[in-house]
Each structure stands twice: as C-alpha cells, then as structure tokens.
Design a protein around this motif. Structure first.
Motif, short mmCIF file in Angstrom:
data_model
loop_
_atom_site.label_atom_id
_atom_site.label_comp_id
_atom_site.label_asym_id
_atom_site.label_seq_id
_atom_site.Cartn_x
_atom_site.Cartn_y
_atom_site.Cartn_z
N VAL A 264 0.84 -1.20 0.00
CA VAL A 264 0.00 0.00 0.00
C VAL A 264 0.87 1.25 0.00
O VAL A 264 2.02 1.22 0.46
CB VAL A 264 -0.96 0.05 1.22
CG1 VAL A 264 -1.92 -1.14 1.20
CG2 VAL A 264 -0.21 0.12 2.53
N TYR A 265 0.32 2.31 -0.56
CA TYR A 265 0.90 3.64 -0.42
C TYR A 265 0.21 4.32 0.75
O TYR A 265 -1.01 4.17 0.94
CB TYR A 265 0.60 4.51 -1.65
CG TYR A 265 1.42 4.26 -2.88
CD1 TYR A 265 2.80 4.35 -2.87
CD2 TYR A 265 0.79 4.00 -4.09
CE1 TYR A 265 3.53 4.17 -4.02
CE2 TYR A 265 1.52 3.82 -5.25
CZ TYR A 265 2.89 3.90 -5.21
OH TYR A 265 3.61 3.73 -6.37
N VAL A 266 0.94 5.09 1.52
CA VAL A 266 0.38 5.93 2.57
C VAL A 266 0.76 7.36 2.24
O VAL A 266 1.95 7.69 2.12
CB VAL A 266 0.89 5.54 3.98
CG1 VAL A 266 0.22 6.40 5.04
CG2 VAL A 266 0.66 4.06 4.24
N ALA A 267 -0.25 8.21 2.07
CA ALA A 267 -0.03 9.60 1.69
C ALA A 267 0.58 10.40 2.84
O ALA A 267 0.41 10.05 4.02
CB ALA A 267 -1.35 10.24 1.26
N ALA A 268 1.26 11.47 2.49
CA ALA A 268 1.97 12.31 3.46
C ALA A 268 1.13 12.73 4.66
O ALA A 268 1.65 12.71 5.79
CB ALA A 268 2.56 13.53 2.75
N PRO A 269 -0.15 13.10 4.50
CA PRO A 269 -0.93 13.50 5.69
C PRO A 269 -1.05 12.39 6.74
O PRO A 269 -1.21 12.67 7.92
CB PRO A 269 -2.30 13.86 5.12
CG PRO A 269 -2.03 14.26 3.71
CD PRO A 269 -0.91 13.36 3.26
N GLY A 270 -0.92 11.14 6.33
CA GLY A 270 -0.98 10.02 7.27
C GLY A 270 0.33 9.71 7.94
O GLY A 270 0.42 8.77 8.73
#
Length: 109
Positions: free
Chosen positions: A79-85
């Motif tokens: 999975v990718y986790v976006a910067a806000p997370g």
C-alpha cells in the motif's frame, strides 16, 4: 521518480534499532529491506508499506492508504500511505512497524 529525503531520514530513525536493515533503490524510489525482504519504502512523498495479503484489506481501510499501483495494476500486499498520514513520528512508526512485522514473518534472503 525522486523521493522525499526528509521522509527517508524519518524512516531511518524509526528503523534505527532494527537489526539487519539495508536500503536499496527500487520502484523509482528508496526501499528498506529487513533480512533481505522489503518492509517499506518511499516513492515521492508517500510511504510504501509491505503489509502482506492477509492485512491488505484492513490496511486499505485506514486513513490515507491506497493500493500500490505504479504499474497500473494494484500489487496486493503493498500500500501507499499519503503524506498526511505520516505527519507524526507515531503515525509513521505504526506504518513502518506493519511492514517490519510482515517482513519479519518471511524467511531471510
């Protein structure tokens, strides 16, 4: 694709106490391998986490996560986790720990 060096440094800090971790350029970014198995990485300003097929759906249900699909087809188990997370050390560490847990379950390469 370049990767966010600050996120790389923060990830190194989380992984600092783990043994047998090395870095490798991969997926157009930077990957971290535990005993030769990818646990996480960075592409752009996003974290790549290898959660494995069993934790894939639950991981996608978490905020800021999406399928890793750099080839146009999702790679089940990644999975990718976006910067806000990833804003806090704790949130980053929770994701990195998921990747470490999966990579630790695999035989060393």
């Amino acid at each position: 694709m370049a990767y966010d060096e600050r996120l790389a440094e923060r990830t190194r800090e989380v992984l600092a106490r783990k043994r047998d971790v090395r870095e490798q350029k991969m997926f157009g970014g930077l990957c971290f391998l535990l005993r030769g198995n990818m646990c996480c990485g960075i592409a752009g300003d996003e974290l790549i986490v290898r959660v494995g097929p069993d934790a894939y759906d639950a991981s996608l249900a978490r905020p800021h996560a999406r399928p890793m699909d750099f080839t146009g087809r999702p790679l089940r188990g990644l999975v990718y986790v976006a910067a806000p997370g990833l804003r806090t050390r704790r949130s980053l560490a929770q994701w990195v720990d998921r990747g470490v847990a999966f990579a630790s379950s695999l035989p060393p390469k």
